[in-house]
Scaffold this motif. Structure first.
Motif, PDB file in Angstrom:
ATOM      1  N   ALA A  15      -9.525  31.530  11.503  1.00 37.60           N
ATOM      2  CA  ALA A  15     -10.069  30.498  10.984  1.00 37.60           C
ATOM      3  C   ALA A  15     -11.091  29.695  11.677  1.00 37.60           C
ATOM      4  CB  ALA A  15      -9.096  29.581  10.150  1.00 37.60           C
ATOM      5  N   CYS A  16     -10.801  29.614  12.785  1.00 35.73           N
ATOM      6  CA  CYS A  16     -11.398  28.887  13.743  1.00 35.73           C
ATOM      7  C   CYS A  16     -12.731  29.387  14.199  1.00 35.73           C
ATOM      8  CB  CYS A  16     -10.949  28.679  15.109  1.00 35.73           C
ATOM      9  SG  CYS A  16      -9.307  27.546  14.907  1.00 35.73           S
ATOM     10  N   ALA A  17     -12.776  30.872  14.279  1.00 33.24           N
ATOM     11  CA  ALA A  17     -13.812  31.589  14.736  1.00 33.24           C
ATOM     12  C   ALA A  17     -14.723  31.275  15.782  1.00 33.24           C
ATOM     13  CB  ALA A  17     -15.006  31.494  13.546  1.00 33.24           C
ATOM     14  N   GLU A  18     -13.859  30.984  16.841  1.00 31.42           N
ATOM     15  CA  GLU A  18     -14.448  30.625  18.219  1.00 31.42           C
ATOM     16  C   GLU A  18     -14.003  31.794  19.214  1.00 31.42           C
ATOM     17  OE1 GLU A  18     -16.481  27.922  18.750  1.00 31.42           O
ATOM     18  OE2 GLU A  18     -16.501  27.165  16.762  1.00 31.42           O
ATOM     19  N   ASP A  19     -13.695  32.674  18.814  1.00 28.74           N
ATOM     20  CA  ASP A  19     -13.422  33.758  19.673  1.00 28.74           C
ATOM     21  C   ASP A  19     -14.488  35.007  19.610  1.00 28.74           C
ATOM     22  OD1 ASP A  19     -10.698  32.729  20.687  1.00 28.74           O
ATOM     23  OD2 ASP A  19     -10.189  32.750  18.738  1.00 28.74           O
ATOM     24  N   ALA A  20     -14.291  35.920  20.538  1.00 29.95           N
ATOM     25  CA  ALA A  20     -14.896  37.100  20.569  1.00 29.95           C
ATOM     26  C   ALA A  20     -14.274  38.542  21.174  1.00 29.95           C
ATOM     27  CB  ALA A  20     -16.339  36.751  21.320  1.00 29.95           C
ATOM     28  N   ALA A  21     -14.779  39.399  20.838  1.00 32.00           N
ATOM     29  CA  ALA A  21     -14.102  40.724  21.043  1.00 32.00           C
ATOM     30  C   ALA A  21     -15.105  41.738  21.285  1.00 32.00           C
ATOM     31  CB  ALA A  21     -13.052  41.306  20.255  1.00 32.00           C
ATOM     32  N   THR A  22     -14.955  42.746  21.841  1.00 27.02           N
ATOM     33  CA  THR A  22     -16.054  43.804  22.106  1.00 27.02           C
ATOM     34  C   THR A  22     -15.028  44.997  22.318  1.00 27.02           C
ATOM     35  OG1 THR A  22     -18.031  44.563  23.160  1.00 27.02           O
ATOM     36  CG2 THR A  22     -16.329  43.609  24.675  1.00 27.02           C
ATOM     37  N   PHE A  23     -15.812  46.181  22.018  1.00 28.05           N
ATOM     38  CA  PHE A  23     -15.307  47.669  21.972  1.00 28.05           C
ATOM     39  C   PHE A  23     -15.895  48.290  23.325  1.00 28.05           C
ATOM     40  CE2 PHE A  23     -14.897  52.092  20.746  1.00 28.05           C
ATOM     41  CZ  PHE A  23     -13.432  52.207  20.526  1.00 28.05           C
ATOM     42  N   VAL A  24     -15.066  48.444  24.448  1.00 29.08           N
ATOM     43  CA  VAL A  24     -15.601  49.257  25.251  1.00 29.08           C
ATOM     44  C   VAL A  24     -15.142  50.411  25.486  1.00 29.08           C
ATOM     45  CG1 VAL A  24     -15.323  48.894  28.088  1.00 29.08           C
ATOM     46  CG2 VAL A  24     -15.174  46.867  26.696  1.00 29.08           C
ATOM     47  N   ARG A  25     -16.102  51.298  25.788  1.00 26.28           N
ATOM     48  CA  ARG A  25     -15.840  52.910  25.812  1.00 26.28           C
ATOM     49  C   ARG A  25     -15.664  53.499  27.130  1.00 26.28           C
ATOM     50  NH1 ARG A  25     -18.433  56.531  21.782  1.00 26.28           N
ATOM     51  NH2 ARG A  25     -16.935  57.819  22.414  1.00 26.28           N
ATOM     52  N   ALA A  26     -15.987  52.876  28.205  1.00 23.37           N
ATOM     53  CA  ALA A  26     -15.870  53.218  29.489  1.00 23.37           C
ATOM     54  C   ALA A  26     -14.682  53.812  29.986  1.00 23.37           C
ATOM     55  CB  ALA A  26     -16.394  52.079  30.506  1.00 23.37           C
ATOM     56  N   ARG A  27     -14.711  55.160  29.942  1.00 23.21           N
ATOM     57  CA  ARG A  27     -13.425  55.991  30.379  1.00 23.21           C
ATOM     58  C   ARG A  27     -12.619  55.178  31.283  1.00 23.21           C
ATOM     59  NH1 ARG A  27     -11.668  61.245  29.504  1.00 23.21           N
ATOM     60  NH2 ARG A  27     -10.423  61.973  31.030  1.00 23.21           N
ATOM     61  N   SER A  28     -13.060  54.889  32.594  1.00 21.14           N
ATOM     62  CA  SER A  28     -12.050  54.407  33.635  1.00 21.14           C
ATOM     63  C   SER A  28     -11.500  52.979  33.169  1.00 21.14           C
ATOM     64  CB  SER A  28     -13.142  53.918  34.764  1.00 21.14           C
ATOM     65  OG  SER A  28     -13.998  53.220  34.491  1.00 21.14           O
ATOM     66  N   LYS A  29     -12.228  52.204  32.205  1.00 24.25           N
ATOM     67  CA  LYS A  29     -11.764  50.906  31.912  1.00 24.25           C
ATOM     68  C   LYS A  29     -10.494  51.241  30.697  1.00 24.25           C
ATOM     69  CE  LYS A  29     -11.592  46.539  31.258  1.00 24.25           C
ATOM     70  NZ  LYS A  29     -11.006  45.619  32.357  1.00 24.25           N
TER      71      LYS A  29
END
Length: 170
Positions: free
Chosen positions: A138-152
């Motif tokens: 509801a606040c919409a003040e956050d973020a996320a990302t999709f990381v595909r780097a194998r080591s991560k």
């Protein structure tokens, strides 16, 4: 979207989780035969929305464990926080939290072995500041990302498994 596209597994390590669309998607994932596991901060599971979500996930067959981080006290001499056996609530003792927000997608584990990425899988880790909660959305003040780097991805999967095994031993 990552939940719907997963082919093998979803391992979730979160501080809080009560957002109904995410809970429903995790239930659907376990119904599709995926290895769905959730590690959540133990202190958050006493809150009504989280407790309801954990019950729903467990009823559906999702493996849910609670993570109980240690308590800390401030060491003036070293100007750092040290783990303590002193109880929370005692003056100068602070409660630790599992404040992670990550979902590891399509990592596999054979028995108690190390995690690995299956060939051809769209493996990755969703990571960021987003708590999958009704309030956070509801606040919409956050973020996320999709990381595909194998080591991560492998690093996050190993961390998830350390928390998972610790929760199993408690």
């Amino acid at each position: 979207q990552s939940i719907d596209q997963a082919q093998y597994s979803l391992w979730v390590l979160v501080y809080s989780l009560d957002y109904a669309p995410v809970v429903a998607a995790l239930v659907q994932a376990v119904e599709r035969g995926l290895d769905v596991r959730v590690n959540i901060d133990a202190h958050q599971t006493t809150k009504a929305g989280n407790a309801r979500a954990m019950r729903e996930l467990r009823r559906a067959g999702v493996a849910v464990h609670t993570v109980t981080p240690p308590n800390y006290c401030y060491n003036k001499e070293t100007e750092s926080y040290d783990v303590t056996d002193e109880p929370y609530g005692k003056p100068g003792v602070y409660q630790g939290h599992c404040h992670y927000k990550m979902m590891i997608v399509d990592v596999q584990q054979e028995g108690a072995g190390a995690p690995h990425l299956p060939p051809g899988a769209v493996a990755g880790v969703v990571i960021g500041s987003l708590n999958p909660t009704t309030f956070s959305v509801a606040c919409a003040e956050d973020a996320a990302t999709f990381v595909r780097a194998r080591s991560k991805v492998i690093s996050c999967a190993n961390h998830f498994l350390r928390c998972w095994m610790k929760a199993l031993s408690n």
